[in-house]
Design a protein around this motif. Sequence first.
Motif, PDB file in Angstrom:
ATOM      1  N   ALA A 263      -4.730  -3.519 -19.433  1.00 26.14           N
ATOM      2  CA  ALA A 263      -6.108  -3.675 -19.908  1.00 26.14           C
ATOM      3  C   ALA A 263      -6.802  -4.803 -19.157  1.00 26.14           C
ATOM      4  O   ALA A 263      -7.975  -4.682 -18.767  1.00 26.14           O
ATOM      5  CB  ALA A 263      -6.130  -3.945 -21.410  1.00 26.14           C
ATOM      6  N   ASN A 264      -6.084  -5.892 -18.911  1.00 21.86           N
ATOM      7  CA  ASN A 264      -6.677  -7.013 -18.177  1.00 21.86           C
ATOM      8  C   ASN A 264      -6.894  -6.681 -16.708  1.00 21.86           C
ATOM      9  O   ASN A 264      -7.895  -7.099 -16.116  1.00 21.86           O
ATOM     10  CB  ASN A 264      -5.796  -8.267 -18.319  1.00 21.86           C
ATOM     11  N   LEU A 265      -5.976  -5.913 -16.133  1.00 25.14           N
ATOM     12  CA  LEU A 265      -6.163  -5.467 -14.751  1.00 25.14           C
ATOM     13  C   LEU A 265      -7.399  -4.573 -14.648  1.00 25.14           C
ATOM     14  O   LEU A 265      -8.227  -4.731 -13.730  1.00 25.14           O
ATOM     15  CB  LEU A 265      -4.923  -4.712 -14.277  1.00 25.14           C
ATOM     16  N   ALA A 266      -7.547  -3.661 -15.607  1.00 24.68           N
ATOM     17  CA  ALA A 266      -8.715  -2.774 -15.622  1.00 24.68           C
ATOM     18  C   ALA A 266     -10.002  -3.563 -15.838  1.00 24.68           C
ATOM     19  O   ALA A 266     -11.033  -3.279 -15.209  1.00 24.68           O
ATOM     20  CB  ALA A 266      -8.559  -1.721 -16.713  1.00 24.68           C
ATOM     21  N   LEU A 267      -9.955  -4.583 -16.713  1.00 25.33           N
ATOM     22  CA  LEU A 267     -11.140  -5.425 -16.957  1.00 25.33           C
ATOM     23  C   LEU A 267     -11.567  -6.156 -15.687  1.00 25.33           C
ATOM     24  O   LEU A 267     -12.767  -6.314 -15.419  1.00 25.33           O
ATOM     25  CB  LEU A 267     -10.856  -6.439 -18.063  1.00 25.33           C
ATOM     26  N   PHE A 268     -10.588  -6.603 -14.911  1.00 22.61           N
ATOM     27  CA  PHE A 268     -10.905  -7.268 -13.644  1.00 22.61           C
ATOM     28  C   PHE A 268     -11.656  -6.324 -12.706  1.00 22.61           C
ATOM     29  O   PHE A 268     -12.700  -6.680 -12.145  1.00 22.61           O
ATOM     30  CB  PHE A 268      -9.614  -7.763 -12.978  1.00 22.61           C
ATOM     31  N   PHE A 269     -11.144  -5.100 -12.548  1.00 29.26           N
ATOM     32  CA  PHE A 269     -11.776  -4.126 -11.650  1.00 29.26           C
ATOM     33  C   PHE A 269     -13.157  -3.699 -12.167  1.00 29.26           C
ATOM     34  O   PHE A 269     -14.098  -3.559 -11.387  1.00 29.26           O
ATOM     35  CB  PHE A 269     -10.886  -2.906 -11.470  1.00 29.26           C
ATOM     36  N   VAL A 270     -13.274  -3.499 -13.488  1.00 27.22           N
ATOM     37  CA  VAL A 270     -14.573  -3.101 -14.052  1.00 27.22           C
ATOM     38  C   VAL A 270     -15.583  -4.229 -13.891  1.00 27.22           C
ATOM     39  O   VAL A 270     -16.738  -3.997 -13.499  1.00 27.22           O
ATOM     40  CB  VAL A 270     -14.435  -2.710 -15.539  1.00 27.22           C
ATOM     41  N   GLY A 271     -15.164  -5.467 -14.195  1.00 24.17           N
ATOM     42  CA  GLY A 271     -16.055  -6.613 -14.006  1.00 24.17           C
ATOM     43  C   GLY A 271     -16.524  -6.733 -12.564  1.00 24.17           C
ATOM     44  O   GLY A 271     -17.677  -7.058 -12.288  1.00 24.17           O
ATOM     45  N   ARG A 395     -12.376 -10.439 -16.895  1.00 23.88           N
ATOM     46  CA  ARG A 395     -13.685  -9.807 -16.684  1.00 23.88           C
ATOM     47  C   ARG A 395     -14.618 -10.715 -15.890  1.00 23.88           C
ATOM     48  O   ARG A 395     -15.292 -10.268 -14.947  1.00 23.88           O
ATOM     49  CB  ARG A 395     -14.320  -9.468 -18.036  1.00 23.88           C
ATOM     50  N   THR A 396     -14.663 -12.010 -16.240  1.00 23.86           N
ATOM     51  CA  THR A 396     -15.604 -12.933 -15.591  1.00 23.86           C
ATOM     52  C   THR A 396     -15.228 -13.200 -14.147  1.00 23.86           C
ATOM     53  O   THR A 396     -16.088 -13.186 -13.258  1.00 23.86           O
ATOM     54  CB  THR A 396     -15.676 -14.263 -16.376  1.00 23.86           C
ATOM     55  N   VAL A 397     -13.948 -13.444 -13.896  1.00 31.84           N
ATOM     56  CA  VAL A 397     -13.505 -13.664 -12.509  1.00 31.84           C
ATOM     57  C   VAL A 397     -13.745 -12.397 -11.690  1.00 31.84           C
ATOM     58  O   VAL A 397     -14.169 -12.462 -10.525  1.00 31.84           O
ATOM     59  CB  VAL A 397     -12.022 -14.091 -12.461  1.00 31.84           C
ATOM     60  N   GLY A 398     -13.504 -11.237 -12.307  1.00 30.80           N
ATOM     61  CA  GLY A 398     -13.786  -9.976 -11.626  1.00 30.80           C
ATOM     62  C   GLY A 398     -15.249  -9.868 -11.223  1.00 30.80           C
ATOM     63  O   GLY A 398     -15.570  -9.438 -10.103  1.00 30.80           O
ATOM     64  N   SER A 399     -16.138 -10.275 -12.128  1.00 28.05           N
ATOM     65  CA  SER A 399     -17.578 -10.233 -11.838  1.00 28.05           C
ATOM     66  C   SER A 399     -17.937 -11.152 -10.670  1.00 28.05           C
ATOM     67  O   SER A 399     -18.723 -10.769  -9.791  1.00 28.05           O
ATOM     68  CB  SER A 399     -18.381 -10.645 -13.077  1.00 28.05           C
TER      69      SER A 399
END
Length: 522
Positions: A263-271, A395-399
């Motif tokens: 879920a965290n990996l997916a949040l990174f990519f989505v962000g 999510r934030t770092v991904g963004s």
Amino acid sequence: MRKLFALFALVSGFFMAILDSNIVSIALPEMTKTFHTSIDNISWIANGYNVAFVTCLLIAARLADQFGRKMLFVIGLLGFSISSLICGFSSSFHMLVIFRVLQGMSAAIIVPVAMPLGLELVPKEKQGMISGIMGAFGGLAAAIGPSLGGVLTDKLSWNWVFFINVPIGILSLLFVFFFIQESYDLTSSRKIDWPGMITSSFGLFTLVYALIQVNKPSVNYATMSFLFIISFISFVLFIIIEKKSENPMLPLHLFRYKEFSFANLALFFVGMGIMNFLFVFAFYLVEVEGMSELRAGTIISTLAIVSMVVTAIMTPIAAKRGSIAIGCIGMIAFLIASYLFGHMSLNYTDWDYVWRLMIVGIGTGCTLAPFTTTAVLSVPTEKSGIASSVSNISRTVGSIVGVAVLVVILNHQLSIEKEKVNKEAEKIIYESNQTSLQKEKMLRELKLITKQQSVMKDASENNKFYKQIQVKYKHAVINSFNQTFQIGGIIFLFALFSLMIEMYMKRRDKDIKVVMHSSNEM
């Protein structure tokens, strides 16, 4: 009624903290005029908040688990309200940046603590509903920031993007005092993990600071590389320290929960990928279409409205059945939107953008809150605060990574497309019937074209050649954005691939359990 007031306090605080990550972006030009500073400097009003927010998230969640979530939430709300008030009254640029950093630190306390406090309001079977409500308002805050900031700046002044937080913050504080009970992680020691806090915060700070520097015109690549190396070393030390610590700040065993990790990996990519629509597309509307910030923000708010509705429907389902299938639907929606935005043209109307953003809203509603909910609910309840902070960091770092990568891609595409137009224009000049002097003059003027459509208007307003080049340049710019959207879509393919791996691993584990159960029966 007590639970309703308590939920209002948590949701409103959570909403404000997420909202302020991007509500100021549209007001930055006005702030630049007020403080007579450069665009490069003024960006720190946004960057200061984001750096402080990411750096302090993990620390705040850990301290809340140890010393009281209600107490930390009150501190966060109080700090956020006071810093917002002072930001609105700031008389200098440096004063505003300092209190924006304090705002970011306060938001880092509010965001990870709101979820575990909310989950304690209801029994386990209704926790998906709480996650859905908070996720819906979090998604709304993330997407509606630019449009709300545009309305406040246009109708009142930039100061009101900060003043609006004060009455909400005071009301939330009152409700927290009277309607929320204190809670702790009873499995946590009160001993502070100083080495873990120092290495994690230093690693996050240097990483985010380096990413912000990537696309600055005056970037020093040696300094940036040094920051990335320091960040990497800090994270390695952090992992070593946490493995050996008896009371780690971040229990690394949480990553053994497959749903939490994926879920965290997916949040990174989505962000990362969603910045194609929240950042690159907003830039397109203002700089290419020539829209006002207010109009552009209003169009983009379509994404927020659709996302809020879809989030409220999908998050409770994800809480009960997992987020893999729902996440796959979201990724497919993002891929379709990337393809559609990758084929924009000059004759698009507002509606052409709006219905495409509705598809993005579906993707957002099926991913951000459902993945966060899955990450938080997949670990023991007492660890929900830490889980929430890790999800927000992902999510934030991904963004931030997304903005850095996508701007590099866009600038590269602009460079390629403009070079094509220049060569084509030079060929037309050389093959024209003009005299040598006229050709030299036209070539000199062509070199002065530095922006997407500007072509020596004062000297050549009525010249058909220059008008033709203007059109070619605009097509080149649009084509650059189109290619950026298409390349950005690859990010969602990575996210979809990670979900497929998770689905495969779950099925494999299920098959193994069936085989073992059959063997035991025999």
